[in-house]
Design a protein around this motif. Structure first.
Motif, PDB file in Angstrom:
ATOM      1  N   MET A  33       0.815  -1.206   0.000  1.00 60.44           N
ATOM      2  CA  MET A  33       0.000   0.000   0.000  1.00 60.44           C
ATOM      3  C   MET A  33       0.853   1.262   0.000  1.00 60.44           C
ATOM      4  N   SER A  55      -8.899   3.840   2.515  1.00 59.71           N
ATOM      5  CA  SER A  55      -7.776   2.907   2.621  1.00 59.71           C
ATOM      6  C   SER A  55      -6.557   3.583   3.233  1.00 59.71           C
ATOM      7  N   THR A  83      -4.987   2.157   6.563  1.00 56.64           N
ATOM      8  CA  THR A  83      -3.623   1.629   6.469  1.00 56.64           C
ATOM      9  C   THR A  83      -2.658   2.407   7.340  1.00 56.64           C
TER      10      THR A  83
END
Length: 268
Positions: free
Chosen positions: A22, A137, A141
């Motif tokens: 990510m 996200s 994250t």
């Protein structure tokens, strides 16, 4: 040299494939969107919602500006709020990361509902979904990556307290300039105007400038690889978006002052 620098300001990367992947994805994708803005391919919201020269043959689903903006920010706010339940702890740095991200997106939601005054523009669903997913996200994250650093040796240079100051400066400056933008319109006024007041006399997007400062502050608090990658990608995106915004104002208003920069006073 790079390894030494990373040990100085960044936590060791936790053994998580998700966080590592990510980190790269966030930097590449978000920075890529900034480059696309400079090249004239815009995310379809706000003043750019109908400007892309390439029209899709399939019908686009359009949301009202208020609804579209809520779609952008509510999932990320909920992610931050839920993180206080998912990752309960007594670690100050993790608490600050959760708090700053939650406050950032809560402010966005409040502005959507109570501050912004909307033109006749819209938010195209095809743009709302990836932006919303990116914010969600990124929030999830960043908090998860911070949680994984528990027990790791701290970076040699502790930046969290300067980070708090930068975050507060960024969120206050961003909020103030959003209020300035909102004050340009009466209740029934749907037209765009040349923004004035605050730092708008120097740059066309001071709200983006303070948003950059706020995210740098969050990185300083976090000091993880993921937060660095996300912040760097966000800076590139906002540079591209501010450049495109200035270009739009120059094309729409003949009297737009040429000495007003895009993002950084007297520089860019």
């Amino acid at each position: 040299m790079a390894s030494m620098l990373s040990r100085l300001i960044i936590f060791p990367t936790p053994p998580s494939l998700i966080v590592s992947v990510m980190s790269v994805v966030s930097l590449v994708v978000i920075a890529g969107l900034g480059v696309s803005e400079i090249l004239g391919k815009h995310m379809l919201y706000s003043k750019f919602w109908n400007l892309n020269p390439e029209k899709s043959s399939r019908k686009q689903i359009k949301l009202s500006s208020r609804t579209g903006m809520l779609v952008l920010y509510v999932p990320a706010f909920l992610s931050g709020a839920v993180s206080f339940v998912l990752y309960p702890n007594h670690d100050l740095r993790l608490f600050l990361v959760k708090a700053t991200l939650t406050i950032h997106f809560f402010k966005r939601v409040v502005e959507v509902l109570c501050v912004h005054k909307y033109s006749s523009s819209a938010v195209v669903l095809d743009s709302a979904i990836p932006i919303s997913s990116s914010y969600f996200s990124a929030t999830s994250t960043m908090i998860y990556g911070q949680y994984l650093t528990q027990g790791f040796p701290e970076p040699q240079l502790d930046l969290k307290y300067p980070g708090i100051l930068l975050f507060l400066l960024g969120i206050i400056g961003n909020f103030y300039h959003h209020q300035v933008l909102a004050s340009l319109r009466t209740k029934d006024d749907k037209e765009y105007k040349i923004p004035k007041g605050g730092l708008f006399d120097l740059v066309v997007c001071p709200h983006y400038l303070f948003e950059v400062l706020g995210f740098i502050g969050i990185f300083f608090i976090s000091q993880t690889l993921y937060s660095f990658c996300f912040t760097l990608g966000t800076i590139v995106y906002l540079i591209g978006r501010s450049y495109a915004t200035r270009r739009w104002y120059l094309s729409k208003f003949e009297d737009f002052p040429k000495d007003v920069k895009a993002l950084i006073p007297c520089v860019f």
